[in-house]
Design an enzyme around this catalytic site. Structure first.
Site, PDB file in Angstrom:
ATOM      1  N   HIS A  64       0.816  -1.218   0.000  1.00 56.46           N
ATOM      2  CA  HIS A  64       0.000   0.000   0.000  1.00 56.46           C
ATOM      3  C   HIS A  64       0.851   1.270   0.000  1.00 56.46           C
ATOM      4  CE1 HIS A  64      -3.739   1.956  -0.019  1.00 56.46           C
ATOM      5  NE2 HIS A  64      -4.412   1.172   0.818  1.00 56.46           N
ATOM      6  N   ASP A  87      -2.199   1.999  -4.824  1.00 53.91           N
ATOM      7  CA  ASP A  87      -3.479   2.372  -4.227  1.00 53.91           C
ATOM      8  C   ASP A  87      -4.535   1.325  -4.534  1.00 53.91           C
ATOM      9  OD1 ASP A  87      -2.410   4.749  -3.251  1.00 53.91           O
ATOM     10  OD2 ASP A  87      -2.878   5.838  -5.103  1.00 53.91           O
TER      11      ASP A  87
END
Length: 427
Positions: free
Chosen positions: A399, A403
């Protein structure tokens, strides 16, 4: 009778120590030249160590799972005829006693020896083998600081130097720290004793490496997993027709080459998934070639050989190469080149794949793809209930660099290709 000391050889590529993962001999065994003695595992490969002479095993260096320095005695053999000159070694030992070295810690957790505060003196004039110099350099040790009684510095001298440094550090810590509390009574140490019915298995070799890498991945990478359901009815029909019409000399296609082909086409538009995050250096490396790690289960544990330049291979080339890599992984015959250079990874348990997986990323990669098993389901189509074949497809992402929106959009494109097989082959 004589003595022959077989030392752990210089394996090359900067390796200064190896884990002895298994022994094929024991004390007192009579061995012949080229007979396997032990298996040694480095960060790069597992090698089989064979005896260079006929003889009887008199000493064995360590237990399975211990680390051994390059150049240290692996075994000592008693041989016919003249052996090595032990008198010189005994004289040297008398002049400069060297305690038995403790096994070296694993590289990922070892504390490097203290760096001398005084200006480093040149060690160019100190005599030592290339392996000793390489090991000293890797541990930031100036050979000019290492006491030695012989004409040149040996691995045993390095071991003694490291041990003395650790003892000095321990003494300093003891002198500066408050007195330790009294040792707990034996009852408080009950956890060290075997419980009834308990069996303890030492974590060594590949299992230890896997454990370390998974721990590092979970500690460093903020994972998230996205799952897409894909209707693979048309894909499975296409695969069945292709296998019916294929030549006898071609392997039967599994669904894996089709998935990889679709993935390779999709990642051309999504290069951020085919990347490595060098977090400590602060940059992400993206790649044109898709060097796909294929997670393969073996008796020794999970091994990840690499399908090189997957985007350039036909389905049949993929099928042949995947079969070769899988067989080499199971028989422990993978080359170092087969294990290097992955830019992303695919992990699949095939028919055992379950409904959903949340695979762990192979650091420093930023994504790992996980197709699950194909299952039959009923669906409503034009007012009719029909049978369809569906597969859940997981992707875990880092992450920090990917995204959730990008993961969802990329997986939508992959799903479109897999649900319409013709699109897999459209440029």
């Amino acid at each position: 009778m004589g003595i022959y000391r077989f030392k752990l050889p210089d394996i090359g590529e900067g390796v200064v120590e190896a884990e002895i993962t298994s022994w094929h001999v024991k004390l007192g065994d009579t061995v012949e030249e080229d007979q396997p003695l032990a298996d040694a595992m480095t960060d790069k490969a597992t090698i089989e160590l064979t005896s260079p002479v006929d003889g009887v095993i008199k000493t064995i260096a360590c237990e399975e799972g211990d680390m051994l320095a390059v150049g240290a005695d692996l075994v000592v053999l008693e041989i016919e005829g003249d052996g090595e000159d032990d008198d010189a070694e005994e004289t040297e030992a008398a002049e400069a006693p060297t305690p038995k070295p403790a096994p070296l810690e694993n590289k990922s957790t070892a504390t490097p020896p203290p760096v001398p505060t005084a200006p480093r003196r040149t060690s160019d004039k100190v005599q030592a083998s290339p392996a000793v110099r390489k090991r000293a350099d890797a541990m930031n040790i100036d050979l000019a600081d290492v006491p030695h009684a012989g004409a040149r510095i040996e691995h045993s001298d390095l071991d003694a130097f490291l041990l003395s440094e650790r003892e000095d550090a321990k003494l300093t810590s003891t002198q500066s720290a408050p007195a330790a509390p009294p040792e707990k009574p034996a009852a408080a140490k009950a956890e060290s004793h075997l419980a009834e019915g308990e069996t303890r298995i030492k974590v060594i070799g590949l299992r230890r490496v896997i454990a370390q890498r998974m721990q590092e991945a979970k500690r460093h990478i903020p994972h998230f997993t996205y799952v897409e359901e894909i209707d693979v009815t048309a894909l499975e029909a296409f695969r069945a027709r292709t296998n019916e019409k294929s030549a006898d000399n071609k392997p039967k296609l599994t669904v894996l080459p089709l998935i990889i082909r679709a993935l390779a086409e999709t990642l051309k538009d999504w290069p951020q998934f085919n990347a490595l995050y060098q977090d400590e250096a602060g940059y992400v490396s993206r790649f044109e070639d898709i060097n796909l790690g294929i997670a393969t289960q073996t008796d020794q544990g999970l091994i990840v050989p690499v399908l090189k330049r997957a985007q350039t291979l036909s389905m049949w080339q993929m099928a042949n190469e995947i079969a070769r890599l899988a067989e080499a992984a199971r028989t422990n015959t993978l080359s170092t080149e087969d294990l290097k250079g992955a830019t992303t990874t695919l992990t699949s348990l095939g028919p055992l794949g379950g409904i959903v997986t949340t695979p762990v990323i192979n650091r420093p990669e930023v994504a790992i793809f996980g197709p699950n098993k194909i299952r039959k389901t009923l669906a409503l189509e034009d007012g009719e209930i029909v049978e369809r074949k569906v597969m859940n497809f997981s992707i875990s992402c880092d992450h920090r660099v990917i995204d959730g929106y990008d993961a969802a959009a990329m997986m939508a494109e992959l799903r479109a290709r897999l649900e319409d097989p013709a699109r897999i082959f459209l440029l």
